[in-house]
Design a protein around this motif. Structure first.
Motif, PDB file in Angstrom:
ATOM      1  N   TYR A  25       6.988  -1.543  -1.860  1.00 18.51           N
ATOM      2  CA  TYR A  25       7.042  -0.672  -3.415  1.00 18.51           C
ATOM      3  C   TYR A  25       6.435   0.671  -2.800  1.00 18.51           C
ATOM      4  O   TYR A  25       6.841   1.545  -3.589  1.00 18.51           O
ATOM      5  CB  TYR A  25       5.991  -1.455  -4.223  1.00 18.51           C
ATOM      6  CG  TYR A  25       5.990  -0.730  -5.568  1.00 18.51           C
ATOM      7  CD1 TYR A  25       7.151  -0.645  -6.404  1.00 18.51           C
ATOM      8  CD2 TYR A  25       4.716  -0.739  -6.110  1.00 18.51           C
ATOM      9  CE1 TYR A  25       7.269   0.145  -7.418  1.00 18.51           C
ATOM     10  CE2 TYR A  25       4.532  -0.125  -7.458  1.00 18.51           C
ATOM     11  CZ  TYR A  25       5.838   0.344  -7.997  1.00 18.51           C
ATOM     12  OH  TYR A  25       5.558   0.650  -9.393  1.00 18.51           O
ATOM     13  N   GLN A  26       5.341   0.743  -2.302  1.00 14.16           N
ATOM     14  CA  GLN A  26       4.771   1.832  -1.693  1.00 14.16           C
ATOM     15  C   GLN A  26       5.339   2.900  -0.856  1.00 14.16           C
ATOM     16  O   GLN A  26       5.312   4.166  -0.929  1.00 14.16           O
ATOM     17  CB  GLN A  26       3.092   1.930  -1.329  1.00 14.16           C
ATOM     18  CG  GLN A  26       2.681   1.108  -2.680  1.00 14.16           C
ATOM     19  CD  GLN A  26       0.955   1.050  -2.540  1.00 14.16           C
ATOM     20  OE1 GLN A  26       0.236   1.532  -3.351  1.00 14.16           O
ATOM     21  NE2 GLN A  26       0.434   0.697  -1.333  1.00 14.16           N
ATOM     22  N   PHE A  27       5.794   2.224   0.177  1.00 15.66           N
ATOM     23  CA  PHE A  27       6.225   3.125   1.419  1.00 15.66           C
ATOM     24  C   PHE A  27       7.870   2.941   1.683  1.00 15.66           C
ATOM     25  O   PHE A  27       8.539   3.577   2.487  1.00 15.66           O
ATOM     26  CB  PHE A  27       5.744   2.724   2.873  1.00 15.66           C
ATOM     27  CG  PHE A  27       4.180   2.953   2.763  1.00 15.66           C
ATOM     28  CD1 PHE A  27       3.682   4.469   2.800  1.00 15.66           C
ATOM     29  CD2 PHE A  27       3.216   1.897   2.751  1.00 15.66           C
ATOM     30  CE1 PHE A  27       2.270   4.450   2.698  1.00 15.66           C
ATOM     31  CE2 PHE A  27       1.796   2.176   2.778  1.00 15.66           C
ATOM     32  CZ  PHE A  27       1.704   3.611   2.812  1.00 15.66           C
ATOM     33  N   GLY A  28       8.496   1.863   1.103  1.00 22.68           N
ATOM     34  CA  GLY A  28       9.915   1.462   1.481  1.00 22.68           C
ATOM     35  C   GLY A  28       9.857   0.908   2.829  1.00 22.68           C
ATOM     36  O   GLY A  28      10.793   0.877   3.752  1.00 22.68           O
ATOM     37  N   ASP A  29       8.576   0.276   3.195  1.00 17.22           N
ATOM     38  CA  ASP A  29       8.307  -0.466   4.388  1.00 17.22           C
ATOM     39  C   ASP A  29       8.865  -1.612   4.512  1.00 17.22           C
ATOM     40  O   ASP A  29       8.277  -2.624   4.553  1.00 17.22           O
ATOM     41  CB  ASP A  29       6.874  -0.330   4.635  1.00 17.22           C
ATOM     42  CG  ASP A  29       6.363  -0.828   5.978  1.00 17.22           C
ATOM     43  OD1 ASP A  29       7.213  -1.078   7.066  1.00 17.22           O
ATOM     44  OD2 ASP A  29       5.145  -0.845   6.399  1.00 17.22           O
ATOM     45  N   GLY A  30      10.283  -1.843   4.971  1.00 17.25           N
ATOM     46  CA  GLY A  30      10.961  -3.160   4.903  1.00 17.25           C
ATOM     47  C   GLY A  30      12.263  -2.944   5.307  1.00 17.25           C
ATOM     48  O   GLY A  30      12.694  -1.995   5.313  1.00 17.25           O
ATOM     49  N   VAL A  31      12.809  -4.258   5.274  1.00 16.74           N
ATOM     50  CA  VAL A  31      14.533  -4.151   5.705  1.00 16.74           C
ATOM     51  C   VAL A  31      15.077  -5.056   4.655  1.00 16.74           C
ATOM     52  O   VAL A  31      14.529  -6.080   4.001  1.00 16.74           O
ATOM     53  CB  VAL A  31      14.790  -4.744   7.095  1.00 16.74           C
ATOM     54  CG1 VAL A  31      14.029  -3.380   7.917  1.00 16.74           C
ATOM     55  CG2 VAL A  31      14.011  -6.195   7.502  1.00 16.74           C
TER      56      VAL A  31
END
Ligand code: PDD
Length: 284
Positions: A25-31
């Motif tokens: 949600y905060q960083f788009g830190d995912g796949v």
């Protein structure tokens, strides 16, 4: 009731919640991955799950489930939602922790979310073909990772939508890379030409399947970078992707591709691709 998965729980969508400090949600830190479902069966599921693991490795994230476990979870979700024709969406983020650019460390588990959606095959567009615009590819240099950071893709797709078009064909300077949400291939003198699978494109599972079919059927293809000029002079152009299969592009920037109708090579690929789906998932 619509069922979704959050972490290891299958639950009603209306009760599903993710923390406001989730790194997705905060960083788009995912796949993430999107898998097509026909007749309640996943098409090329194993290939998508393999790519999901690879995307995670590339961002130094270890998934808490094996591809086999994930496949089982997706099958369960499809069955619970009685999905026939549609997609399963799944994403992993680097978990929830107080906002900090530095990774949170091993104590924080990834957040997993999955849901299904009814999506019909876009039969009319596949029959008539679609229109596209051209747009500069402003994305980062790791487009091979199916990451949640899609802002560059979204800006291009929005521009296409506002122009009444299905896709934005992206180019880095003179080189065509891919579409905002699909791979783009051209056909010249019977040869299919598509950008090589490097860091500039997402190596689409549909793209890979199409090339596999070409190999089997002895249809000539080249994986090489091609220019906007070659795109404009192509006999045929098609977009490929999980939800759109093999989609003829019949107009780019208001100018017809070839004679402005889906071409014979694309038509043949559509037919062969459908046969491939039916061999895995039954009649569609
Ligand atoms: N998009 N390139 C980009 C940038 C994409 O987003 C996609 C797919 C593809 C085609 O990949 P595949 O054949 O594996 O679907 C290429 C998905 C469907 C999405 O984001 O919804």
């Amino acid at each position: 009731m619509e069922y979704v998965i959050v972490d290891d729980q299958v639950m009603d969508r209306s009760t599903a919640k993710v923390d406001i400090e989730d790194r997705g949600y905060q960083f788009g830190d995912g796949v993430y991955e999107v898998i097509r479902v026909y007749n309640g069966k996943m098409f090329t599921g194993k290939e998508h799950l393999k790519r999901l693991v690879e995307s995670a490795e590339k961002i130094r994230m270890k998934l808490p489930y094996s591809p086999e476990e994930l496949e089982g979870k997706m099958e369960e979700l499809i069955a619970k939602n009685e999905l026939q024709t549609g997609t399963v969406y799944m994403q992993f983020t680097r978990g929830t922790s107080p906002r900090n650019h530095v990774f949170p460390g091993n104590g924080v588990a990834p957040t997993f979310v999955a849901y299904t959606r009814n999506v019909a095959r876009p039969e009319e567009s596949m029959e008539k073909g679609v229109r596209a615009i051209l747009d500069e590819d402003i994305r980062w240099l790791r487009c091979d990772i199916k990451s949640l950071n899609l802002l560059g893709n979204l800006l291009s797709k929005q521009k296409a939508a506002e122009a009444g078009c299905f896709e934005a064909i992206l180019h880095r300077g003179e080189t065509v890379t891919e579409g905002s949400h699909s791979n783009i291939s051209i056909i010249k003198d019977g040869v299919i030409i598509t950008h090589p699978a490097d860091n500039h494109i997402l190596n689409g599972i549909t793209r890979q399947k199409v090339l596999e079919i070409c190999g089997k059927e002895q249809i000539a293809f080249e994986e090489r970078a091609y220019t906007v000029e070659e795109l404009n002079a192509a006999d045929e152009v098609f977009s490929s992707g999980t939800t759109v299969e093999v989609m003829p592009v019949v107009e780019i920037e208001g100018k017809p591709v070839g004679n402005g109708e889906p071409g014979t090579v694309t038509r043949n690929l559509q037919k062969l691709f459908k046969a491939e789906i039916e061999s895995q998932c039954g009649k569609i």
